[in-house]
Design an enzyme around this catalytic site. Structure first.
Site, mmCIF file in Angstrom:
data_model
loop_
_atom_site.group_PDB
_atom_site.id
_atom_site.type_symbol
_atom_site.label_atom_id
_atom_site.label_comp_id
_atom_site.label_asym_id
_atom_site.label_seq_id
_atom_site.Cartn_x
_atom_site.Cartn_y
_atom_site.Cartn_z
ATOM 1 C CE1 TYR A 110 -0.994 -4.195 6.580
ATOM 2 C CE2 TYR A 110 -0.695 -2.179 5.323
ATOM 3 C CZ TYR A 110 -1.230 -3.438 5.451
ATOM 4 O OH TYR A 110 -2.001 -3.960 4.434
ATOM 5 C CG HIS A 131 -9.520 1.986 5.270
ATOM 6 N ND1 HIS A 131 -9.438 0.807 4.578
ATOM 7 C CD2 HIS A 131 -8.456 2.002 6.101
ATOM 8 C CE1 HIS A 131 -8.358 0.144 4.955
ATOM 9 N NE2 HIS A 131 -7.744 0.845 5.883
ATOM 10 C CB SER A 178 -0.957 -0.018 1.185
ATOM 11 O OG SER A 178 -0.392 0.620 2.278
ATOM 12 C CB SER A 179 0.095 4.784 -0.776
ATOM 13 O OG SER A 179 -0.930 4.960 0.174
ATOM 14 C CB CYS A 180 1.280 3.104 4.548
ATOM 15 S SG CYS A 180 1.376 1.321 4.595
ATOM 16 C CE LYS A 192 0.769 -5.228 3.055
ATOM 17 N NZ LYS A 192 0.294 -6.409 2.330
HETATM 18 N N1 LIG Z 1 -8.348 -1.882 1.587
HETATM 19 C C1 LIG Z 1 -7.558 -0.923 1.134
HETATM 20 O O1 LIG Z 1 -7.906 0.273 1.093
HETATM 21 C C2 LIG Z 1 -6.187 -1.266 0.615
HETATM 22 C C3 LIG Z 1 -5.420 -0.236 0.070
HETATM 23 C C4 LIG Z 1 -4.162 -0.518 -0.415
HETATM 24 C C5 LIG Z 1 -3.688 -1.809 -0.342
HETATM 25 N N2 LIG Z 1 -4.437 -2.811 0.182
HETATM 26 C C6 LIG Z 1 -3.810 -4.143 0.280
HETATM 27 O O2 LIG Z 1 -4.629 -5.176 -0.234
HETATM 28 C C7 LIG Z 1 -4.415 -6.381 0.508
HETATM 29 C C8 LIG Z 1 -5.761 -6.958 0.941
HETATM 30 O O3 LIG Z 1 -6.490 -5.989 1.666
HETATM 31 P P1 LIG Z 1 -8.076 -6.086 1.882
HETATM 32 O O4 LIG Z 1 -8.559 -4.711 2.045
HETATM 33 O O5 LIG Z 1 -8.678 -6.997 0.867
HETATM 34 O O6 LIG Z 1 -8.150 -6.796 3.303
HETATM 35 P P2 LIG Z 1 -9.274 -7.766 3.905
HETATM 36 O O7 LIG Z 1 -10.598 -7.508 3.264
HETATM 37 O O8 LIG Z 1 -9.157 -7.658 5.388
HETATM 38 O O9 LIG Z 1 -8.773 -9.204 3.464
HETATM 39 C C9 LIG Z 1 -7.624 -9.746 3.994
HETATM 40 C C10 LIG Z 1 -7.561 -11.204 3.633
HETATM 41 O O10 LIG Z 1 -6.372 -11.751 4.220
HETATM 42 C C11 LIG Z 1 -6.673 -13.021 4.745
HETATM 43 N N3 LIG Z 1 -5.816 -13.311 5.898
HETATM 44 C C12 LIG Z 1 -5.492 -12.469 6.918
HETATM 45 N N4 LIG Z 1 -4.728 -13.126 7.812
HETATM 46 C C13 LIG Z 1 -4.565 -14.406 7.340
HETATM 47 C C14 LIG Z 1 -3.888 -15.551 7.813
HETATM 48 N N5 LIG Z 1 -3.202 -15.541 8.963
HETATM 49 N N6 LIG Z 1 -3.954 -16.688 7.066
HETATM 50 C C15 LIG Z 1 -4.652 -16.712 5.903
HETATM 51 N N7 LIG Z 1 -5.293 -15.654 5.394
HETATM 52 C C16 LIG Z 1 -5.266 -14.515 6.115
HETATM 53 C C17 LIG Z 1 -8.119 -12.981 5.164
HETATM 54 O O11 LIG Z 1 -8.658 -14.296 5.098
HETATM 55 P P3 LIG Z 1 -10.063 -14.766 5.793
HETATM 56 O O12 LIG Z 1 -11.117 -13.856 5.258
HETATM 57 O O13 LIG Z 1 -10.238 -16.159 5.374
HETATM 58 O O14 LIG Z 1 -9.867 -14.602 7.281
HETATM 59 C C18 LIG Z 1 -8.728 -12.033 4.120
HETATM 60 O O15 LIG Z 1 -9.248 -12.771 3.048
HETATM 61 C C19 LIG Z 1 -3.487 -6.001 1.664
HETATM 62 O O16 LIG Z 1 -2.191 -6.388 1.355
HETATM 63 C C20 LIG Z 1 -3.572 -4.499 1.727
HETATM 64 O O17 LIG Z 1 -2.362 -3.914 2.149
HETATM 65 C C21 LIG Z 1 -5.685 -2.570 0.670
#
Ligand SMILES: NC(=O)c1ccc[n+]([C@@H]2O[C@H](COP(=O)([O-])OP(=O)(O)OC[C@H]3O[C@@H](n4cnc5c(N)ncnc54)[C@H](OP(=O)(O)O)[C@@H]3O)[C@@H](O)[C@H]2O)c1
Length: 316
Positions: A137, A180, A108-110, A141
């Site tokens: 975090y 968020h 992410s941008s952080c 990353k």
């Molecule tokens: N949301 C944003 O605004 C944003 C912005 C920039 C980048 N990102 C990046 O995108 C990625 C995903 O983010 P998201 O927003 O989709 O998050 P999310 O909705 O919370 O999804 C995270 C996923 O990770 C899985 N997970 C977490 N801990 C785990 C573990 N110990 N073992 C197996 N699986 C695990 C979870 O699985 P379960 O559901 O099965 O528990 C879930 O499917 C991250 O790397 C984040 O940095 C997100």
């Protein structure tokens, strides 16, 4: 890329992972695999190695992470640092050992320094101190980006990192304790509308500028990265345009149909004045965001209305 290529999407139930899954399915990819965290805890090295031995994926997309806002990051710095490193290290190292041909790491941008010039270029990585509230975090990353870069350099494999800006869309987190800014505003304006258009109180002055990308656009960028060989290891993914938090609030208020006041609590911190990605590198590679903010917010609110009964309480 062959449509039968075996693609493992780690974190396929999350907002980002599920959008990638849908995008790949729409494009005709028929050999997708995913595991919930209950089925496969990615923090466990042995379990992850066994999974790779049994499944032998050709491609891995890492959309699994422990994510959260400032409160969660501040409360659990060790978990944010260690669990994210464990998850990505197990995935990256198992992929290398299992001869996975392509790996896409999402950060992410952080990862960029707090005081870096705007818009943020990929070259600004490791040129200054990080934003302290989420540095745990961010450090995790950054090590993921560097691990993929090292594999690329040492083994010549196509391992790349994509850094998305703030994302929003279907399957977002609308829990006010952990969400968020954009989904939190949708929830607040919606609840206020149902309560007779009572005023909505928002943090800060509304002056900071932020960029938002619809998650289905990000999924398209991931598919693009999968289907094309990139020259470099790190690419920003965003829209390249930003707006003030006040403008965002007014857009969401209009979309939700709230007819009340917005109260800005300027005793609360504003955070970084501006955070905008330079997306020229990704555009030169051939990919550009398509979904406008107004359209994306409208789709997200429709999804919220259809699915709000099913929201689970999210623990930090
Ligand atoms: N949301 C944003 O605004 C944003 C912005 C920039 C980048 N990102 C990046 O995108 C990625 C995903 O983010 P998201 O927003 O989709 O998050 P999310 O909705 O919370 O999804 C995270 C996923 O990770 C899985 N997970 C977490 N801990 C785990 C573990 N110990 N073992 C197996 N699986 C695990 C979870 O699985 P379960 O559901 O099965 O528990 C879930 O499917 C991250 O790397 C984040 O940095 C997100």
């Amino acid at each position: 890329m062959n449509k039968n290529t075996k693609i493992y999407i780690a974190g396929h139930r999350g907002m980002v992972g599920s959008a990638i899954w849908r995008a790949l399915e729409t494009k005709g990819y028929s050999n997708l695999i995913g595991q919930s965290s209950k089925e496969l805890d990615l923090r466990n090295q042995n379990s992850v190695e066994n999974f790779f031995k049994n499944e032998k994926p050709d491609v891995v997309i890492d959309a699994a992470a422990r994510v959260g806002g400032i409160l969660a990051n501040n409360t659990y710095p060790y978990q944010f640092l260690m669990e994210n490193m464990q998850i990505q290290n197990n995935l990256i190292n198992s992929s290398l050992k299992a001869d996975v041909e392509k790996f896409i790491f999402l950060g992410s941008s952080c990862i960029y320094p707090k005081m870096a010039p705007q818009p943020l270029k990929e070259d600004y990585l490791l040129t200054g101190p990080l934003e302290p509230t989420n540095e745990w975090y961010a450090v995790a990353k950054i090590t993921g980006v560097k691990a993929c870069e090292a594999i690329r350099k040492q083994f010549g494999k196509d391992y790349i990192s994509l850094m998305p800006t703030n994302l929003y869309g279907p399957y977002d987190n609308f829990d006010l304790k952990t969400s968020h800014v954009l989904p939190a505003m949708i929830r607040k304006f919606h609840d206020a509308k149902l309560n007779g258009n009572i005023p909505v109180e928002l943090w800060g002055s509304g002056a900071p500028m932020r960029e938002f990308l619809y998650v289905e656009d990000l999924a398209e960028a991931v598919v693009f990265a999968l289907e094309n060989e990139f020259q470099d290891n790190l690419y920003n993914v965003g829209t390249g345009t930003d707006l003030t938090i006040k403008e965002l609030a007014e857009l969401i208020q209009k979309t939700v149909g709230h007819n009340g006041e917005i109260l800005w609590d300027s005793t609360k911190p504003d955070g970084t004045p501006r955070k905008l990605m330079d997306v020229s590198k990704m555009e030169k590679a051939g990919w550009k965001a398509k979904v406008g903010l107004e359209e994306g917010i409208k789709s997200t609110y429709e999804w919220f209305l259809e699915n709000q009964e099913n929201f689970k309480e999210v623990k930090i």
